[in-house]
Motif scaffolding. Sequence first.
Motif, mmCIF file in Angstrom:
data_model
loop_
_atom_site.group_PDB
_atom_site.id
_atom_site.type_symbol
_atom_site.label_atom_id
_atom_site.label_comp_id
_atom_site.label_asym_id
_atom_site.label_seq_id
_atom_site.Cartn_x
_atom_site.Cartn_y
_atom_site.Cartn_z
ATOM 1 N N TYR A 1 0.931 -1.112 -0.009
ATOM 2 C CA TYR A 1 0.068 0.083 0.005
ATOM 3 C C TYR A 1 0.986 1.267 -0.033
ATOM 4 C CZ TYR A 1 -3.249 -3.432 1.453
ATOM 5 O OH TYR A 1 -4.026 -4.871 1.472
ATOM 6 N N HIS A 2 2.261 1.142 0.132
ATOM 7 C CA HIS A 2 3.135 2.448 0.234
ATOM 8 C C HIS A 2 3.703 2.560 -1.191
ATOM 9 C CE1 HIS A 2 3.623 2.372 4.465
ATOM 10 N NE2 HIS A 2 3.854 0.944 4.533
ATOM 11 N N ALA A 3 2.986 1.933 -2.280
ATOM 12 C CA ALA A 3 3.679 1.903 -3.608
ATOM 13 C C ALA A 3 3.666 3.351 -4.154
ATOM 14 C CB ALA A 3 2.839 0.986 -4.583
ATOM 15 N N LYS A 4 2.449 3.992 -4.018
ATOM 16 C CA LYS A 4 2.619 5.472 -4.624
ATOM 17 C C LYS A 4 3.717 6.178 -3.920
ATOM 18 C CE LYS A 4 -1.794 6.425 -4.440
ATOM 19 N NZ LYS A 4 -3.158 7.004 -4.646
ATOM 20 N N ASP A 5 4.083 6.166 -2.574
ATOM 21 C CA ASP A 5 4.798 6.712 -1.960
ATOM 22 C C ASP A 5 6.241 6.491 -2.286
ATOM 23 O OD1 ASP A 5 2.989 8.683 -0.387
ATOM 24 O OD2 ASP A 5 2.931 7.447 1.171
ATOM 25 N N VAL A 6 6.371 5.386 -2.416
ATOM 26 C CA VAL A 6 7.740 4.810 -2.874
ATOM 27 C C VAL A 6 8.114 5.025 -4.078
ATOM 28 C CG1 VAL A 6 8.949 2.764 -3.143
ATOM 29 C CG2 VAL A 6 7.456 2.714 -1.010
ATOM 30 N N ALA A 7 7.225 5.001 -5.086
ATOM 31 C CA ALA A 7 7.503 5.626 -6.304
ATOM 32 C C ALA A 7 8.029 6.912 -6.478
ATOM 33 C CB ALA A 7 6.275 5.323 -7.310
ATOM 34 N N ARG A 8 7.249 7.816 -5.576
ATOM 35 C CA ARG A 8 7.649 9.288 -5.482
ATOM 36 C C ARG A 8 9.029 9.368 -4.864
ATOM 37 N NH1 ARG A 8 2.411 9.632 -3.662
ATOM 38 N NH2 ARG A 8 0.870 10.397 -5.085
ATOM 39 N N TRP A 9 9.338 8.601 -3.995
ATOM 40 C CA TRP A 9 10.556 8.710 -3.048
ATOM 41 C C TRP A 9 11.885 8.334 -3.954
ATOM 42 C CZ3 TRP A 9 7.960 6.080 1.646
ATOM 43 C CH2 TRP A 9 7.214 6.929 2.423
ATOM 44 N N LEU A 10 11.529 7.249 -4.893
ATOM 45 C CA LEU A 10 12.515 6.792 -5.319
ATOM 46 C C LEU A 10 13.089 7.476 -6.845
ATOM 47 C CD1 LEU A 10 11.582 2.787 -5.930
ATOM 48 C CD2 LEU A 10 13.467 3.844 -4.581
ATOM 49 N N GLU A 11 12.230 8.526 -7.121
ATOM 50 C CA GLU A 11 12.321 9.686 -8.048
ATOM 51 C C GLU A 11 13.124 10.564 -7.442
ATOM 52 O OE1 GLU A 11 11.473 9.899 -11.491
ATOM 53 O OE2 GLU A 11 11.055 7.898 -11.442
ATOM 54 N N ASP A 12 12.931 10.949 -6.163
ATOM 55 C CA ASP A 12 13.730 12.171 -5.392
ATOM 56 C C ASP A 12 15.218 11.577 -5.278
ATOM 57 O OD1 ASP A 12 11.648 13.447 -5.577
ATOM 58 O OD2 ASP A 12 10.752 12.988 -3.641
#
Length: 327
Positions: free
Chosen positions: A315-326
């Motif tokens: 359920y963290h997938a959207k946040d993780v995707a953003r963090w990995l981009e950063d």
Amino acid sequence: MTELFFQRHRRLRKTAGLRSMVKETYLHKEDLIYPIFVAEGENIKNEVASMPGVFQFSLDRLAEEIDEVVELGIPSIILFGLPLEKDAVGTQAYHNHGIIQEATRFVKKRHPELVVIADTCLCEYTDHGHCGVVDANEQILNDPSLDLLAKTAISQAEAGADIIAPSNMMDGFVTAIRQGLDEAGFADVPIMSYAVKYASAYYGPFRDAADGAPKFGDRKTYQMDYSNRMEAIREATSDVEEGADFLIVKPALAYLDIIRDVKNNFTTPIVAYNVSGEYAMVKAAAANGWINEKEIVLETLTGMKRAGSDIIMTYHAKDVARWLEDK
């Protein structure tokens, strides 16, 4: 003075460049599966109280969620359905126009490239909340449940699901579903089996999200005892022999040893399900300012990769995707 000899392991930790050079485990957006709850009705976007940031969506609001998933570069989702009507045999699970079937058609039409995984179970559709057929003595019947699970899988494949993910833990469910799919002309549709699924207290928030709590008893007669380790190998072996293409270990955080055991024994891709209770604990602690949410989540999911998982359902997938981009 006697010269001391010892290993200087810190040499490889001296700078960020050196640490990056010797890094062993990586977390990528491509590793992620994002769960989505789809409800019958209109104009529904209900946040799950015990899972901040997770919502139930009706079909007419689903586009905003899947568009964001695609924009973030998350390659796959798993759909869970919330029907308006429930009965003793979970009819809406295998209805051609059930909520999962309609949601699958909608997603595949809007984003054909998005991998759609269909959760294949009866508990969200039965009025008793169990994952199989129940008799008059409140016993969950294994073999009569298999036909319904196969029917569910076929209807989901007909709707366009790329992967069937049976989560019921009935004995022989992979065989029944594989045979049903093959006979219906879906021999190329893979099965992502919840092969190693423990009877866990970590599922509590999910039952709020999916309205799937059993109305009597518990699921310990078909889900696994969390004390057991070798049983996981027996379960996974059966599913691989019966035709499973992926193996899920659920939950993940308290079962990293099991993930490693399964990885060491099978060449099949391994999926860790970072379940609702694991998510809720992090969210609660972060909301209180007790932890750094980003660092905790990235460390935890990387630990799941390090333990042997190839894919993480979270359920963290959207946040993780953003963090990995950063990064």
